[in-house]
Enzyme design. Structure first.
Site, PDB file in Angstrom:
ATOM      1  N   SER A  96     120.808  58.096  44.170  1.00 21.88           N
ATOM      2  CA  SER A  96     119.820  58.980  44.787  1.00 21.88           C
ATOM      3  C   SER A  96     118.873  58.191  45.682  1.00 21.88           C
ATOM      4  CB  SER A  96     118.987  59.653  43.696  1.00 21.88           C
ATOM      5  OG  SER A  96     119.816  60.343  42.806  1.00 21.88           O
ATOM      6  N   HIS A 145     126.187  61.205  48.550  1.00 25.19           N
ATOM      7  CA  HIS A 145     125.152  61.742  47.673  1.00 25.19           C
ATOM      8  C   HIS A 145     125.299  63.252  47.466  1.00 25.19           C
ATOM      9  CE1 HIS A 145     120.654  62.518  46.800  1.00 25.19           C
ATOM     10  NE2 HIS A 145     121.280  62.195  45.696  1.00 25.19           N
ATOM     11  N   GLU A 196     124.895  64.425  51.208  1.00 25.86           N
ATOM     12  CA  GLU A 196     124.323  63.470  52.167  1.00 25.86           C
ATOM     13  C   GLU A 196     125.292  62.308  52.337  1.00 25.86           C
ATOM     14  OE1 GLU A 196     119.587  62.846  52.312  1.00 25.86           O
ATOM     15  OE2 GLU A 196     120.353  62.853  50.272  1.00 25.86           O
ATOM     16  N   ASN A 224     115.635  63.255  48.738  1.00 23.91           N
ATOM     17  CA  ASN A 224     114.725  62.742  47.703  1.00 23.91           C
ATOM     18  C   ASN A 224     113.444  62.143  48.260  1.00 23.91           C
ATOM     19  OD1 ASN A 224     115.935  63.470  45.264  1.00 23.91           O
ATOM     20  ND2 ASN A 224     117.559  62.002  45.675  1.00 23.91           N
TER      21      ASN A 224
HETATM   22  P1  NAD Z   1     123.596  60.794  33.526  1.00 23.96           P
HETATM   23  O1  NAD Z   1     122.633  60.022  32.720  1.00 23.96           O
HETATM   24  O2  NAD Z   1     123.832  62.246  33.223  1.00 23.96           O
HETATM   25  O3  NAD Z   1     125.041  60.092  33.515  1.00 23.96           O
HETATM   26  C1  NAD Z   1     125.255  58.739  33.740  1.00 23.96           C
HETATM   27  C2  NAD Z   1     126.569  58.365  33.081  1.00 23.96           C
HETATM   28  O4  NAD Z   1     126.927  57.042  33.492  1.00 23.96           O
HETATM   29  C3  NAD Z   1     126.512  58.362  31.530  1.00 23.96           C
HETATM   30  O5  NAD Z   1     127.567  59.146  31.005  1.00 23.96           O
HETATM   31  C4  NAD Z   1     126.710  56.875  31.198  1.00 23.96           C
HETATM   32  O6  NAD Z   1     127.405  56.657  29.978  1.00 23.96           O
HETATM   33  C5  NAD Z   1     127.538  56.417  32.380  1.00 23.96           C
HETATM   34  N1  NAD Z   1     127.525  54.964  32.578  1.00 23.96           N
HETATM   35  C6  NAD Z   1     126.495  54.100  32.442  1.00 23.96           C
HETATM   36  N2  NAD Z   1     126.914  52.847  32.670  1.00 23.96           N
HETATM   37  C7  NAD Z   1     128.234  52.923  32.984  1.00 23.96           C
HETATM   38  C8  NAD Z   1     129.221  51.956  33.315  1.00 23.96           C
HETATM   39  N3  NAD Z   1     128.932  50.662  33.357  1.00 23.96           N
HETATM   40  N4  NAD Z   1     130.477  52.395  33.559  1.00 23.96           N
HETATM   41  C9  NAD Z   1     130.796  53.709  33.485  1.00 23.96           C
HETATM   42  N5  NAD Z   1     129.883  54.669  33.171  1.00 23.96           N
HETATM   43  C10 NAD Z   1     128.622  54.275  32.918  1.00 23.96           C
HETATM   44  O7  NAD Z   1     123.110  60.604  35.038  1.00 23.96           O
HETATM   45  P2  NAD Z   1     123.391  61.574  36.300  1.00 23.96           P
HETATM   46  O8  NAD Z   1     122.283  62.541  36.425  1.00 23.96           O
HETATM   47  O9  NAD Z   1     124.789  62.046  36.258  1.00 23.96           O
HETATM   48  O10 NAD Z   1     123.199  60.531  37.508  1.00 23.96           O
HETATM   49  C11 NAD Z   1     124.237  59.654  37.911  1.00 23.96           C
HETATM   50  C12 NAD Z   1     123.955  59.164  39.315  1.00 23.96           C
HETATM   51  O11 NAD Z   1     123.873  60.272  40.202  1.00 23.96           O
HETATM   52  C13 NAD Z   1     122.660  58.388  39.479  1.00 23.96           C
HETATM   53  O12 NAD Z   1     122.847  57.359  40.419  1.00 23.96           O
HETATM   54  C14 NAD Z   1     121.709  59.444  40.013  1.00 23.96           C
HETATM   55  O13 NAD Z   1     120.660  58.899  40.769  1.00 23.96           O
HETATM   56  C15 NAD Z   1     122.648  60.217  40.907  1.00 23.96           C
HETATM   57  N6  NAD Z   1     122.220  61.589  41.190  1.00 23.96           N
HETATM   58  C16 NAD Z   1     121.648  62.358  40.209  1.00 23.96           C
HETATM   59  C17 NAD Z   1     121.266  63.657  40.502  1.00 23.96           C
HETATM   60  C18 NAD Z   1     120.645  64.534  39.458  1.00 23.96           C
HETATM   61  O14 NAD Z   1     120.090  65.579  39.801  1.00 23.96           O
HETATM   62  N7  NAD Z   1     120.729  64.197  38.195  1.00 23.96           N
HETATM   63  C19 NAD Z   1     121.458  64.178  41.791  1.00 23.96           C
HETATM   64  C20 NAD Z   1     122.077  63.391  42.767  1.00 23.96           C
HETATM   65  C21 NAD Z   1     122.452  62.086  42.452  1.00 23.96           C
END
Ligand code: NAD
Length: 291
Positions: free
Chosen positions: A119, A140, A152, A190
């Site tokens: 993000s 993104h 994005e 963001n």
């Molecule tokens: P989340 O916490 O729901 O999921 C993250 C996952 O990554 C978990 O299941 C965790 O076990 C896994 N993980 C951690 N380390 C790992 C590794 N070494 N290898 C494989 N898997 C691993 O988080 P999320 O909300 O899904 O966010 C994930 C990404 O997406 C982040 O970079 C976040 O900034 C981005 N993002 C989030 C949103 C949102 O609204 N939540 C929106 C756009 C982008």
């Protein structure tokens, strides 16, 4: 380059949503995580979400079965190496993302395009630590991925035109719309959204309003479909805090300082919907404000 197979790293809320939309669009998907229960939960949630689309008549039971059949899961990151496109969607911490790209490096096919769903973290910096900055991009997606129309696309300083054009075509195949953003902290969405959410938390912290009055004010007074605190819970408070820290560090301006109350919620492990508690408590029938 034509993309057929896609590897997704991280099976959290974003990784599972991304797997859902790619499988529905006909791509072969390999979803990886560090823990089997996360993979199982992701498949169960994709199943539920596509089922909802079947119930609404937006897709058929056959298309659902075909899509689920296209998703494989693995705990071995190396299994993703030969695929055409990799989308990293793991926890929003730079050290985590760096380690993933480092571990993937020896297994990658020469043609593989690397992308990150970060993000806010610098695409150029993440790319510079890989063997292929020219085939590296920010990809993104918005949450929830199956519903939100925008993706994005963020080029690092070294990203080549072929990589960008390939991802433009992938977004079109997903039936979504892309917006191109420059590689500065928070990109477009963001950079604007998170300071608003952070300001809503300050408004709560300073006692200007309650959780309920702040959310209602923005819903009814600014026509937002969700209040900012409800939205923060939806995104994940740890993710919101991580993004504010990136904006604060990367733009070096105190106007981006994260609200201490946001930090406190994260310290408590009250991360929003995913932990069943954040600015609202989701453990009962209806969400109850926690302040
Ligand atoms: P989340 O916490 O729901 O999921 C993250 C996952 O990554 C978990 O299941 C965790 O076990 C896994 N993980 C951690 N380390 C790992 C590794 N070494 N290898 C494989 N898997 C691993 O988080 P999320 O909300 O899904 O966010 C994930 C990404 O997406 C982040 O970079 C976040 O900034 C981005 N993002 C989030 C949103 C949102 O609204 N939540 C929106 C756009 C982008």
């Amino acid at each position: 380059m034509k993309i057929r197979s896609v590897g997704i790293v991280g099976a959290g809320q974003m990784g599972s949503g991304i797997a859902h939309v790619f499988a529905m669009a006909g791509f072969d998907v390999m979803l990886s995580d560090v823990a089997q229960p996360n993979l199982d939960a992701a498949i169960a949630s994709i199943d539920r979400n596509i089922e909802r689309q079947v119930a609404k008549g937006k897709t058929t039971a056959t298309e659902k079965a075909d899509a689920l059949g296209r998703i494989k899961t693995t705990l071995q990151l190396s299994d993703l190496g030969p695929l055409d496109l990799i989308i990293e969607a793991a926890t929003e911490r730079e050290a985590v993302k760096d380690a993933i790209f480092k571990d993937l490096a020896p297994h990658l096919a020469p043609h593989t395009i690397l992308t990150t769903n970060t993000s806010s973290i610098s695409i150029t910096r993440l790319a510079s630590r890989t063997d292929r900055p020219e085939k590296f991009m920010g990809f993104h997606f918005m949450n929830p991925v199956p519903i939100m129309q925008l993706v994005e696309l963020i080029r690092g300083i070294a990203t080549d035109k072929d990589t960008f054009d390939t991802l433009l075509a992938v977004v079109a195949k997903l039936g979504k719309t892309s917006a191109s953003a420059e590689d500065f902290p928070g990109f477009i969405v963001n950079r604007i959204l998170m300071p608003m959410i952070n300001e809503a938390v300050y408004t709560l912290y300073e006692g200007v309003g309650s959780v309920k009055s702040i959310d209602e004010s923005l819903k009814l007074g600014a026509n937002h479909p969700m209040g900012p605190l409800e939205l923060a819970d939806f995104i994940g408070l740890d993710t919101c805090l991580a993004i504010m820290n990136v904006l604060h560090d990367g733009l070096a301006d105190t106007k981006y300082r994260p609200c201490p109350l946001l930090t406190k919620y994260v310290e408590a492990g009250w991360l929003g919907r995913k932990t069943k508690r954040g600015f609202y408590d989701y453990r009962g029938e209806v969400p109850i404000p926690t302040r």
